[in-house]
Scaffold this active site. Sequence first.
Site, mmCIF file in Angstrom:
data_model
loop_
_atom_site.group_PDB
_atom_site.id
_atom_site.type_symbol
_atom_site.label_atom_id
_atom_site.label_comp_id
_atom_site.label_asym_id
_atom_site.label_seq_id
_atom_site.Cartn_x
_atom_site.Cartn_y
_atom_site.Cartn_z
ATOM 1 N N ASP A 449 0.731 -1.085 0.020
ATOM 2 C CA ASP A 449 0.012 0.024 0.080
ATOM 3 C C ASP A 449 1.000 1.208 0.021
ATOM 4 O O ASP A 449 1.556 1.457 0.882
ATOM 5 C CB ASP A 449 -0.755 -0.095 1.251
ATOM 6 C CG ASP A 449 -2.013 0.968 1.193
ATOM 7 O OD1 ASP A 449 -1.814 2.181 0.546
ATOM 8 O OD2 ASP A 449 -2.810 1.092 2.125
ATOM 9 N N HIS A 450 0.690 2.240 -1.165
ATOM 10 C CA HIS A 450 1.801 3.235 -1.312
ATOM 11 C C HIS A 450 1.587 4.183 -0.268
ATOM 12 O O HIS A 450 2.456 5.214 -0.141
ATOM 13 C CB HIS A 450 1.948 3.580 -2.549
ATOM 14 C CG HIS A 450 3.120 4.208 -3.066
ATOM 15 N ND1 HIS A 450 4.354 4.615 -2.443
ATOM 16 C CD2 HIS A 450 3.863 4.044 -4.431
ATOM 17 C CE1 HIS A 450 5.093 4.926 -2.997
ATOM 18 N NE2 HIS A 450 5.043 4.539 -4.340
#
Length: 479
Positions: A449-450
């Site tokens: 998850d950036h």
Amino acid sequence: MATVIKEFRLPDLGEGLTESEIVSWHVAEGDVVELNQIIADVETAKAVVELPSPYAGVVARLHEQPGTVVEVGSPIISFDVPAVEGVNGGGAGAGGPAAAASGGAGAVAGPVDGEVPAKREPNLVGYGAAVEKGGRPARRARGGSGRGEVAVALPDSVPTAVPAAPVAPSAHLVSPAEPLTTTPLERPRSTPPVRKLARDLGVELASVTGSGPAGLITRDDVLGAAGQREQPAATVEVLSVPERSTQRETRTPIKGVRKHTAAAMVASAFTAPHVTEFLTIDVTPTMDLIARLKASRAFSDVKITPLTVVAKALCIAAARNPTVNTRWDGASSEIVQHHYLNLGIAAATPRGLMVPNIKDADQLTLKEIAQALTGLTETARAGKTSPADLSGGTISITNVGVFGIDAGTPILNPGEAAILAMGAVRRTPWEYQGGIALRSVMTLSLSFDHRLVDGEQGSRFLADIGTILSDPGMVLTMI
């Protein structure tokens, strides 16, 4: 002897579920059942669980047929049980539910006959009714994992019962009565697939001596008791062509595990900005290590696979790169850093994808992880994983290599920051010590998850795992 009819309503099997499907009945009308005898398999949105009987008596009526989706709180079965004078008109092993327990399962109470409980009222999640002896108030009785607590007492007409354990759910609490003078029986230790095999072969588990860790009854123990042994798998797989259907198409209702998984994956894919990175490495040293461990007496009773070593490597790398073990809490606008690691293992099952998790995997040794993986995957593939084991994961692994796949772009398990896909181990020509040699090679794929993990953090985490797998001795420089 006077008898009374007792209805058993479908309990909340965990996490506030509103409905469940009756998969199959293990009893029929007219059957005599014992307290805590498995009476049905019930499918929730996550797994199939065994439902134990809250009464000892005769099955008077089955209210629902297999395949029916039933709302929590609806009656599913009625029992004809002996009446006990002075115990709320109750029956043997059953008086009316009255007590409540606090702890892992929260405050709970079963429905009184004729009274419809609130639709989302939580019910007891544990295994059957536990025995309380003496005239003392109801006490807390913990299951093996300490996840649930039961506060119960039974009338003196019940000879024996099975203590609570967090294997399958039950929603019945019984009223206090006169002291018991009998000793509770301990349920033989085994996994749900082994219990099913024993039922199919007609083997009584109480008569089987377990050869597994701490006396755990294994599949071979049951087969041995039944006078047969599992034949070794054929070395050549024969592929058969399925017979073509006469229908143009088949429609299958979307429900149960597959419905839950689809909703979760869509929510994850369109909520968390996914980034996927790949790393191809020479894992020949890891494969050599696995071969040595298999030959070691210390690991003779456990199954060591590449997944075992990858799982341990992930735990070590996550401690060095803690951002991969976090959660995005949008409601409170906070990033939650987990100081524990519950490792999810994606398992393909006939009912769809499940991701049960190993609690506190970062605190386990390599051998303990191997033992946990064996029990977890067998139970998941049998569809018997408890709701508690399917929730609370913080990071996951999916082993696409077992299907002969080299790499992929895995979707995050909802609420987690990272998931690692491990590909197939292939013998490949590889640059080695200045020349070309045939080596064992694997590709790792990491999705993260950036919002929580930036490129550098994800890359360092993946590189740490790769370093351990390509040279296990390097772990000494990391811990």
